[in-house]
Enzyme design. Structure first.
Site, PDB file in Angstrom:
ATOM      1  N   HIS A   1       0.869  -1.190  -0.016  1.00 46.37           N
ATOM      2  CA  HIS A   1      -0.118   0.033  -0.013  1.00 46.37           C
ATOM      3  C   HIS A   1       0.639   1.422   0.060  1.00 46.37           C
ATOM      4  O   HIS A   1       0.362   2.319  -0.568  1.00 46.37           O
ATOM      5  CB  HIS A   1      -0.781  -0.126   1.348  1.00 46.37           C
ATOM      6  CG  HIS A   1      -2.094  -1.153   1.152  1.00 46.37           C
ATOM      7  ND1 HIS A   1      -3.125  -1.245   0.391  1.00 46.37           N
ATOM      8  CD2 HIS A   1      -2.005  -2.504   1.773  1.00 46.37           C
ATOM      9  CE1 HIS A   1      -3.727  -2.305   0.565  1.00 46.37           C
ATOM     10  NE2 HIS A   1      -2.826  -3.292   1.354  1.00 46.37           N
TER      11      HIS A   1
ATOM     12  N   ASP B   1       6.767 -10.953   8.024  1.00 42.04           N
ATOM     13  CA  ASP B   1       7.511 -10.014   9.186  1.00 42.04           C
ATOM     14  C   ASP B   1       7.716 -10.613  10.548  1.00 42.04           C
ATOM     15  O   ASP B   1       8.315 -10.150  11.522  1.00 42.04           O
ATOM     16  CB  ASP B   1       6.770  -8.798   9.370  1.00 42.04           C
ATOM     17  CG  ASP B   1       5.198  -8.906   9.742  1.00 42.04           C
ATOM     18  OD1 ASP B   1       4.705  -9.845  10.006  1.00 42.04           O
ATOM     19  OD2 ASP B   1       4.777  -7.476   9.801  1.00 42.04           O
TER      20      ASP B   1
ATOM     21  N   HIS C   1       2.814 -10.699  11.946  1.00 39.61           N
ATOM     22  CA  HIS C   1       1.389 -11.281  11.526  1.00 39.61           C
ATOM     23  C   HIS C   1       1.207 -12.607  11.342  1.00 39.61           C
ATOM     24  O   HIS C   1       0.154 -13.029  11.822  1.00 39.61           O
ATOM     25  CB  HIS C   1       1.232 -10.908   9.831  1.00 39.61           C
ATOM     26  CG  HIS C   1       0.993  -9.047   9.483  1.00 39.61           C
ATOM     27  ND1 HIS C   1       1.820  -8.256   9.815  1.00 39.61           N
ATOM     28  CD2 HIS C   1      -0.362  -8.764   9.280  1.00 39.61           C
ATOM     29  CE1 HIS C   1       1.033  -7.183   9.648  1.00 39.61           C
ATOM     30  NE2 HIS C   1      -0.046  -7.204   9.253  1.00 39.61           N
TER      31      HIS C   1
ATOM     32  N   ASP D   1       2.509  -6.198   2.216  1.00 40.69           N
ATOM     33  CA  ASP D   1       1.460  -5.785   2.778  1.00 40.69           C
ATOM     34  C   ASP D   1       1.850  -4.399   3.499  1.00 40.69           C
ATOM     35  O   ASP D   1       1.047  -4.083   4.658  1.00 40.69           O
ATOM     36  CB  ASP D   1       0.529  -6.688   3.541  1.00 40.69           C
ATOM     37  CG  ASP D   1      -0.835  -5.813   3.635  1.00 40.69           C
ATOM     38  OD1 ASP D   1      -1.392  -5.065   2.875  1.00 40.69           O
ATOM     39  OD2 ASP D   1      -1.611  -6.549   4.810  1.00 40.69           O
TER      40      ASP D   1
ATOM     41  N   ALA E   1      -2.878  -3.612  11.293  1.00 39.54           N
ATOM     42  CA  ALA E   1      -3.447  -2.640  10.115  1.00 39.54           C
ATOM     43  C   ALA E   1      -2.076  -2.679   9.437  1.00 39.54           C
ATOM     44  O   ALA E   1      -1.200  -1.960   9.332  1.00 39.54           O
ATOM     45  CB  ALA E   1      -3.744  -1.208  10.497  1.00 39.54           C
TER      46      ALA E   1
END
Length: 380
Positions: free
Chosen positions: A57, A245, A248, A271, A305
């Site tokens: 993103h 990572d 997550h 992500d 998030a």
């Protein structure tokens, strides 16, 4: 140019002693190359394909949804410093008009960014399940709409490389059967169980967005979406994204996924959001405030998030977690390229493909990054 005396992960992803000859934007030959013109001696180094991040993103304080050329240039420049040679700027769950603007900006910038180049858009949302929206904005969640999607797809010149859906939503089957032939459809942000996920795979879905996250997990009586991927993934060639990572997904769960999905069906993604490569603080993600502390991005209610990682660090994590080197490298290169249908031009060190290359030393430090035959990072 010839990159000589290196260990090269060839088109079969086996490490061999070889040289790579580059002519213009592309690889001319791999193997024993007659020296002529400029050359670089890479003794002690390893050459792998450039990394491809199909789900990102933002980074460096910039976000795809900023819908500005400056944001995409900032992302491009940040990513190439970390060994990423191409990427898919990823959108969030937003109204049609905003998505149209975002995709139009990506289309206009594809040939203009100066670092990692743009492969096209990853459309994450809005066709998802409200109960599994995660950090997506629930205000704009809606059922799959093949007519709306076609308008978006045609409006940006067909640069959408992946579109997400929750397969239990009304209209999902019709959407998959119509869209999958011209744009990969991915299972994402879904409350579907095993049976619904398996049915979606039989409709033609061949991709799963950030496996484990924002979906039903694997238990012994309810195998969920994760179980459907493990059970049917190799048979149908389903490719599963994995955020590596270490936050997550637990390293043990990552190892299980890499083992179960197989060498050709795992795709490492970041992500990442705009805080990646930036500082802790408050950020906006799809119209919601995200709080980043110690590199962990959370909504106010504690929902994870996105990430603040990058593909290069995740590749090293995966190797450190015990995933075989060959699978780790494929998962950040050719598997990613295959999932967005660009493996004919990039993703492996093969004659005729773009010279998208990453040179590492024995400790996996970045020594050289080449994008379409041009050296963008030189730490030799």
């Amino acid at each position: 140019m010839i990159l000589k005396n290196a260990t090269v992960y060839n088109d079969e992803f086996n490490p061999v002693a070889a040289s790579v000859q580059i002519e213009g934007e592309k690889i001319r030959a791999v193997g024993s190359c007659a020296e002529s013109g400029e050359s670089l001696d890479l003794t002690g180094c390893t050459i792998i394909p450039g990394l491809i991040d199909i789900h990102i993103h933002g980074c460096a304080g910039a976000d795809t949804c900023d819908a500005t050329p400056e944001a995409l240039e900032a992302m491009s420049g940040c990513l190439v410093q970390r060994g990423v040679t191409s990427f898919c700027p990823s959108s969030m769950t937003l109204p049609f008009e905003e998505l149209e603007k975002i995709f139009g900006n990506v289309a206009a910038c594809m040939d203009k960014v100066t670092g990692a180049y743009i492969q096209g858009v990853n459309m994450e949302g809005p066709y998802i399940a409200m109960s599994k929206k995660g950090a997506q904005n629930g205000k704009y969640v809606r059922n799959p709409d093949k007519e709306e999607f076609r308008r978006l797809y045609d409006g940006c010149g067909g640069i959408i490389r992946i579109v997400d859906i929750a397969p239990e939503c009304e209209g999902a089957e019709e959407f998959v059967r119509e869209v999958q032939p011209y744009c990969p459809v991915s299972i994402a942000h879904t409350a579907a169980g095993y049976d619904e996920a398996a049915e979606a795979i039989r409709w033609g879905v061949r991709h799963v967005t950030h496996l484990y996250n924002a979906m039903s997990g694997l238990t012994h009586r309810s195998p969920g979406v994760v179980g459907a991927c493990f059970d049917l993934g190799r048979t149908y060639g389903v490719q599963a994204e994995l955020i590596c990572d270490g936050f997550h997904i637990h390293p043990a769960a990552l190892r299980v996924a890499f083992q179960q999905m197989g060498e050709d069906n795992t795709v490492i993604i970041s992500d990442a959001m705009c805080a990646a490569g930036h500082v802790d603080g408050e950020y906006d993600l799809g119209g919601q405030t995200v709080y980043v502390r110690d590199g962990k991005a959370l909504l106010a209610d504690g929902t994870i998030a996105a990430s603040t990682s990058n593909l290069y660090e995740e590749l090293k994590n995966v190797i450190r977690f015990g995933v075989p080197m060959k699978q780790a490298i494929k998962s950040a290169t050719i598997n990613a390229a295959r999932s967005i249908r660009v493996d004919d031009v990039t993703g492996s060190i093969s004659a005729g493909k773009y010279a998208d290359l990453l040179v590492l030393d024995a400790d996996l430090n970045i020594k050289l990054v080449m994008v379409k035959g041009q050296i963008k990072v030189n730490n030799l």
